[in-house]
Scaffold this motif. Structure first.
Motif, PDB file in Angstrom:
ATOM      1  N   SER A   1       0.328   6.536   0.075  1.00  0.00           N
ATOM      2  CA  SER A   1      -0.619   7.204  -0.811  1.00  0.00           C
ATOM      3  C   SER A   1      -0.029   7.239  -2.207  1.00  0.00           C
ATOM      4  O   SER A   1       1.148   7.570  -2.376  1.00  0.00           O
ATOM      5  CB  SER A   1      -0.878   8.628  -0.306  1.00  0.00           C
ATOM      6  OG  SER A   1      -1.767   9.292  -1.168  1.00  0.00           O
ATOM      7  N   TYR A   2      -0.837   6.858  -3.197  1.00  0.00           N
ATOM      8  CA  TYR A   2      -0.386   6.808  -4.582  1.00  0.00           C
ATOM      9  C   TYR A   2      -1.353   7.589  -5.458  1.00  0.00           C
ATOM     10  O   TYR A   2      -2.549   7.328  -5.437  1.00  0.00           O
ATOM     11  CB  TYR A   2      -0.304   5.358  -5.068  1.00  0.00           C
ATOM     12  CG  TYR A   2       0.498   4.479  -4.136  1.00  0.00           C
ATOM     13  CD1 TYR A   2       1.879   4.514  -4.139  1.00  0.00           C
ATOM     14  CD2 TYR A   2      -0.136   3.633  -3.238  1.00  0.00           C
ATOM     15  CE1 TYR A   2       2.620   3.722  -3.267  1.00  0.00           C
ATOM     16  CE2 TYR A   2       0.589   2.833  -2.367  1.00  0.00           C
ATOM     17  CZ  TYR A   2       1.967   2.881  -2.395  1.00  0.00           C
ATOM     18  OH  TYR A   2       2.692   2.101  -1.535  1.00  0.00           O
ATOM     19  N   ASP A   3      -0.834   8.536  -6.224  1.00  0.00           N
ATOM     20  CA  ASP A   3      -1.637   9.308  -7.150  1.00  0.00           C
ATOM     21  C   ASP A   3      -2.081   8.403  -8.293  1.00  0.00           C
ATOM     22  O   ASP A   3      -1.256   7.734  -8.916  1.00  0.00           O
ATOM     23  CB  ASP A   3      -0.818  10.483  -7.685  1.00  0.00           C
ATOM     24  CG  ASP A   3      -1.618  11.370  -8.595  1.00  0.00           C
ATOM     25  OD1 ASP A   3      -1.750  11.017  -9.796  1.00  0.00           O
ATOM     26  OD2 ASP A   3      -2.136  12.395  -8.129  1.00  0.00           O
ATOM     27  N   VAL A   4      -3.365   8.366  -8.582  1.00  0.00           N
ATOM     28  CA  VAL A   4      -3.902   7.474  -9.611  1.00  0.00           C
ATOM     29  C   VAL A   4      -3.353   7.820 -11.002  1.00  0.00           C
ATOM     30  O   VAL A   4      -3.064   6.940 -11.794  1.00  0.00           O
ATOM     31  CB  VAL A   4      -5.448   7.499  -9.606  1.00  0.00           C
ATOM     32  CG1 VAL A   4      -6.022   6.773 -10.800  1.00  0.00           C
ATOM     33  CG2 VAL A   4      -5.979   6.885  -8.324  1.00  0.00           C
ATOM     34  N   MET A   5      -3.189   9.092 -11.292  1.00  0.00           N
ATOM     35  CA  MET A   5      -2.752   9.505 -12.629  1.00  0.00           C
ATOM     36  C   MET A   5      -1.269   9.245 -12.889  1.00  0.00           C
ATOM     37  O   MET A   5      -0.892   8.921 -14.009  1.00  0.00           O
ATOM     38  CB  MET A   5      -3.053  10.994 -12.840  1.00  0.00           C
ATOM     39  CG  MET A   5      -4.530  11.310 -12.830  1.00  0.00           C
ATOM     40  SD  MET A   5      -5.453  10.442 -14.118  1.00  0.00           S
ATOM     41  CE  MET A   5      -4.847  11.269 -15.564  1.00  0.00           C
ATOM     42  N   THR A   6      -0.416   9.365 -11.875  1.00  0.00           N
ATOM     43  CA  THR A   6       1.023   9.259 -12.114  1.00  0.00           C
ATOM     44  C   THR A   6       1.696   8.054 -11.467  1.00  0.00           C
ATOM     45  O   THR A   6       2.715   7.580 -11.967  1.00  0.00           O
ATOM     46  CB  THR A   6       1.749  10.531 -11.621  1.00  0.00           C
ATOM     47  OG1 THR A   6       1.497  10.699 -10.225  1.00  0.00           O
ATOM     48  CG2 THR A   6       1.269  11.761 -12.374  1.00  0.00           C
ATOM     49  N   ASP A   7       1.161   7.560 -10.351  1.00  0.00           N
ATOM     50  CA  ASP A   7       1.846   6.515  -9.592  1.00  0.00           C
ATOM     51  C   ASP A   7       1.165   5.153  -9.609  1.00  0.00           C
ATOM     52  O   ASP A   7       1.673   4.214  -9.003  1.00  0.00           O
ATOM     53  CB  ASP A   7       2.010   6.955  -8.128  1.00  0.00           C
ATOM     54  CG  ASP A   7       2.857   8.200  -7.993  1.00  0.00           C
ATOM     55  OD1 ASP A   7       3.747   8.406  -8.835  1.00  0.00           O
ATOM     56  OD2 ASP A   7       2.626   8.978  -7.048  1.00  0.00           O
TER      57      ASP A   7
ATOM     58  N   TYR B  13     -13.805   8.717  -0.118  1.00  0.00           N
ATOM     59  CA  TYR B  13     -13.402   7.439  -0.699  1.00  0.00           C
ATOM     60  C   TYR B  13     -14.565   6.804  -1.447  1.00  0.00           C
ATOM     61  O   TYR B  13     -15.705   6.822  -0.987  1.00  0.00           O
ATOM     62  CB  TYR B  13     -12.925   6.482   0.393  1.00  0.00           C
ATOM     63  CG  TYR B  13     -11.745   7.011   1.170  1.00  0.00           C
ATOM     64  CD1 TYR B  13     -10.597   7.429   0.520  1.00  0.00           C
ATOM     65  CD2 TYR B  13     -11.781   7.096   2.550  1.00  0.00           C
ATOM     66  CE1 TYR B  13      -9.508   7.911   1.224  1.00  0.00           C
ATOM     67  CE2 TYR B  13     -10.703   7.569   3.268  1.00  0.00           C
ATOM     68  CZ  TYR B  13      -9.567   7.982   2.602  1.00  0.00           C
ATOM     69  OH  TYR B  13      -8.496   8.457   3.307  1.00  0.00           O
TER      70      TYR B  13
ATOM     71  N   ALA C  31      -9.955   6.257  -3.936  1.00  0.00           N
ATOM     72  CA  ALA C  31     -10.555   7.571  -4.178  1.00  0.00           C
ATOM     73  C   ALA C  31     -10.418   7.880  -5.667  1.00  0.00           C
ATOM     74  O   ALA C  31      -9.728   7.166  -6.392  1.00  0.00           O
ATOM     75  CB  ALA C  31      -9.856   8.634  -3.342  1.00  0.00           C
ATOM     76  N   GLN C  32     -11.039   8.931  -6.129  1.00  0.00           N
ATOM     77  CA  GLN C  32     -10.951   9.290  -7.542  1.00  0.00           C
ATOM     78  C   GLN C  32      -9.537   9.666  -7.948  1.00  0.00           C
ATOM     79  O   GLN C  32      -9.139   9.416  -9.079  1.00  0.00           O
ATOM     80  CB  GLN C  32     -11.901  10.435  -7.866  1.00  0.00           C
ATOM     81  CG  GLN C  32     -13.345  10.005  -7.893  1.00  0.00           C
ATOM     82  CD  GLN C  32     -14.270  11.128  -8.321  1.00  0.00           C
ATOM     83  OE1 GLN C  32     -13.955  12.300  -8.180  1.00  0.00           O
ATOM     84  NE2 GLN C  32     -15.412  10.744  -8.845  1.00  0.00           N
ATOM     85  N   VAL C  33      -8.776  10.256  -7.051  1.00  0.00           N
ATOM     86  CA  VAL C  33      -7.450  10.749  -7.407  1.00  0.00           C
ATOM     87  C   VAL C  33      -6.298   9.994  -6.749  1.00  0.00           C
ATOM     88  O   VAL C  33      -5.143  10.230  -7.078  1.00  0.00           O
ATOM     89  CB  VAL C  33      -7.315  12.259  -7.091  1.00  0.00           C
ATOM     90  CG1 VAL C  33      -8.286  13.069  -7.924  1.00  0.00           C
ATOM     91  CG2 VAL C  33      -7.531  12.520  -5.615  1.00  0.00           C
ATOM     92  N   ALA C  34      -6.595   9.078  -5.807  1.00  0.00           N
ATOM     93  CA  ALA C  34      -5.516   8.408  -5.091  1.00  0.00           C
ATOM     94  C   ALA C  34      -5.950   7.040  -4.569  1.00  0.00           C
ATOM     95  O   ALA C  34      -7.132   6.783  -4.376  1.00  0.00           O
ATOM     96  CB  ALA C  34      -5.040   9.263  -3.923  1.00  0.00           C
TER      97      ALA C  34
END
Length: 91
Positions: free
Chosen positions: A41-47, A2, A24-27
């Motif tokens: 949990s949420y994906d940074v790129m899509t959610d 994180y 985090a970098q991705v979530a």
């Protein structure tokens, strides 16, 4: 790993819940502070669409509380929804 963690209160129609908000970098992840289980949990790129601060107050102690929302997709494909959090500490 994180990048940052914050102790926050999640506000929902069910009530208020203590959570650990992890960046985090991705979530973006929320954890139950007692069990440390992942609650969301949420994906940074899509959610994840964005975050916005809102100044609020804690009426019980008359101390400033930083309120903010994160806009996320909860089902992975629908519209983005704002989820409200608050923290005594700067986010």
């Amino acid at each position: 790993e994180y990048l940052a963690r914050y102790l926050v209160t999640k506000h929902s129609w069910r009530g208020k819940y203590k959570r650990i908000l992890c960046i985090a970098q991705v979530a973006i992840i929320t954890l139950d502070p007692v069990s440390l289980n992942v609650t969301n949990s949420y994906d940074v790129m899509t959610d994840f669409e964005g975050a916005a601060p809102v100044l609020g107050r804690d009426d019980s102690q008359q101390q400033p509380v930083q309120e903010f929302t994160i806009s996320v997709r909860t089902d992975g494909r629908g519209k983005f929804k704002a989820i409200k959090f608050s923290s005594r500490y700067r986010v």
